[in-house]
Design an enzyme around this catalytic site. Structure first.
Site, mmCIF file in Angstrom:
data_model
loop_
_atom_site.group_PDB
_atom_site.id
_atom_site.type_symbol
_atom_site.label_atom_id
_atom_site.label_comp_id
_atom_site.label_asym_id
_atom_site.label_seq_id
_atom_site.Cartn_x
_atom_site.Cartn_y
_atom_site.Cartn_z
ATOM 1 N N TYR A 60 54.451 27.970 39.188
ATOM 2 C CA TYR A 60 53.506 27.872 37.872
ATOM 3 C C TYR A 60 54.355 27.253 36.804
ATOM 4 C CZ TYR A 60 50.497 29.390 34.162
ATOM 5 O OH TYR A 60 49.705 29.314 33.199
ATOM 6 N N ILE A 118 49.543 60.069 33.276
ATOM 7 C CA ILE A 118 50.586 60.458 34.055
ATOM 8 C C ILE A 118 51.976 59.913 33.382
ATOM 9 C CG2 ILE A 118 49.277 59.694 36.146
ATOM 10 C CD1 ILE A 118 50.594 56.939 36.311
#
Length: 293
Positions: free
Chosen positions: A112, A162
């Site tokens: 990319y 979490i």
């Protein structure tokens, strides 16, 4: 803006041309335009590697497609071409406190970034040949409503409550909200001093990963739980789990220096990081289209 949507969904005035590539017929879409802004690109996919086939796919859209569009634009009399490239042209990480500058040497490390760098070179060559005004913008990670990939995953982690083992991370990363990026793009379409420039962009306030998590938590009205784990242990565990690249982005620094952009254009990011994160989390904007304070 180059939109990929069905012709039946097009708003009045939209010009649908199909996929971007080296053979796209742009002439009718460019008729009467003074400026083209190219934001579209072939981007990475989860699980995609760096093989030659992948590089060819990136080059077809990001390099050859960009060059072809700019060539047709120049023939059609378009005065300015604004190209949204990527900070990945410069590399994947920076030492803390040593940000990329607008004149830092290119060092792309994936297909990319390589294809974007090649597109930039093609545009500068075309500018010399035809006189079309080129502006290159290299953003870092762009976030906002509908953000995907790793940023969306981080939002979900924070929302879930979490515990995250990232308290010991001491990095710095530059980000740019979609609203700040659009503001700079709009300025570059007409500012006389933007022509011929390579510009870096960010929110102007770099964050560590723990600070980013705290900011997301504040936008959500939650208190994220962080616990300390040595960064070396995090990276080792991530490599063993096949998640080395993902965790590396969470612990490494990637900073950009926007002093040149500020000085060249007199540009100041109009939205704060807090506004950008709030909009990314809620997807809401103020009554005038700007993120609510």
């Amino acid at each position: 803006r180059l939109l990929r949507q069905a012709a039946s969904d097009a708003a009045p005035g939209d010009r649908i041309v199909g996929n971007i590539g080296p053979d796209t017929d742009w002439l009718s879409a460019l008729d009467g335009l003074a400026c083209v802004v190219l934001c579209a690109a072939h981007v990475h996919r989860m699980g995609a590697g760096g093989s030659g086939d992948d590089l060819a796919a990136y080059r077809r859209v990001n390099t050859q497609g960009t060059r072809h569009l700019a060539q047709v634009a120049a023939r059609a009399g378009v005065r300015r071409f604004v190209f949204v490239s990527s900070v990945k042209v410069l590399g994947e990480a920076t030492p803390p406190g040593q940000p990329f500058r607008h004149d830092s040497p290119p060092c792309p490390q994936d297909p990319y970034g390589q294809s974007k760098w090649e597109a930039e070179q093609a545009l500068w060559s075309l500018a010399r040949e035809t006189g079309i005004e080129v502006v290159v913008i290299r953003p870092p990670l762009v976030y906002g409503p509908g953000v995907g990939a790793n940023f969306q995953r981080l939002i979900r982690w924070v929302a879930s409550g979490i515990p995250l083992p990232l308290k010991s991370v001491r990095n710095r990363r530059s980000l740019v909200s979609i609203d700040n990026l659009i503001d700079l793009i709009a300025l570059c379409t007409h500012h006389p001093d933007a022509a011929g420039q390579t510009l870096l962009v960010s929110d102007g306030h770099d964050l560590s990963t723990p600070a980013l998590i705290a900011g997301l938590g504040q936008a959500m009205g939650t208190h994220p739980r962080l616990w300390p784990v040595p960064v070396a242990c995090l990276l080792l565990a991530a490599r063993l789990a096949g998640k080395g690249d993902t965790v590396a982005r969470l612990v490494q620094s990637l900073q950009v220096d926007i002093a040149h952009t500020r000085a060249q254009l007199g540009w100041v990011p109009p939205f704060t990081v807090e506004q950008g994160l709030a909009r990314a989390v809620t997807g809401q904007a103020g009554h005038d289209g700007r993120a609510a304070p």
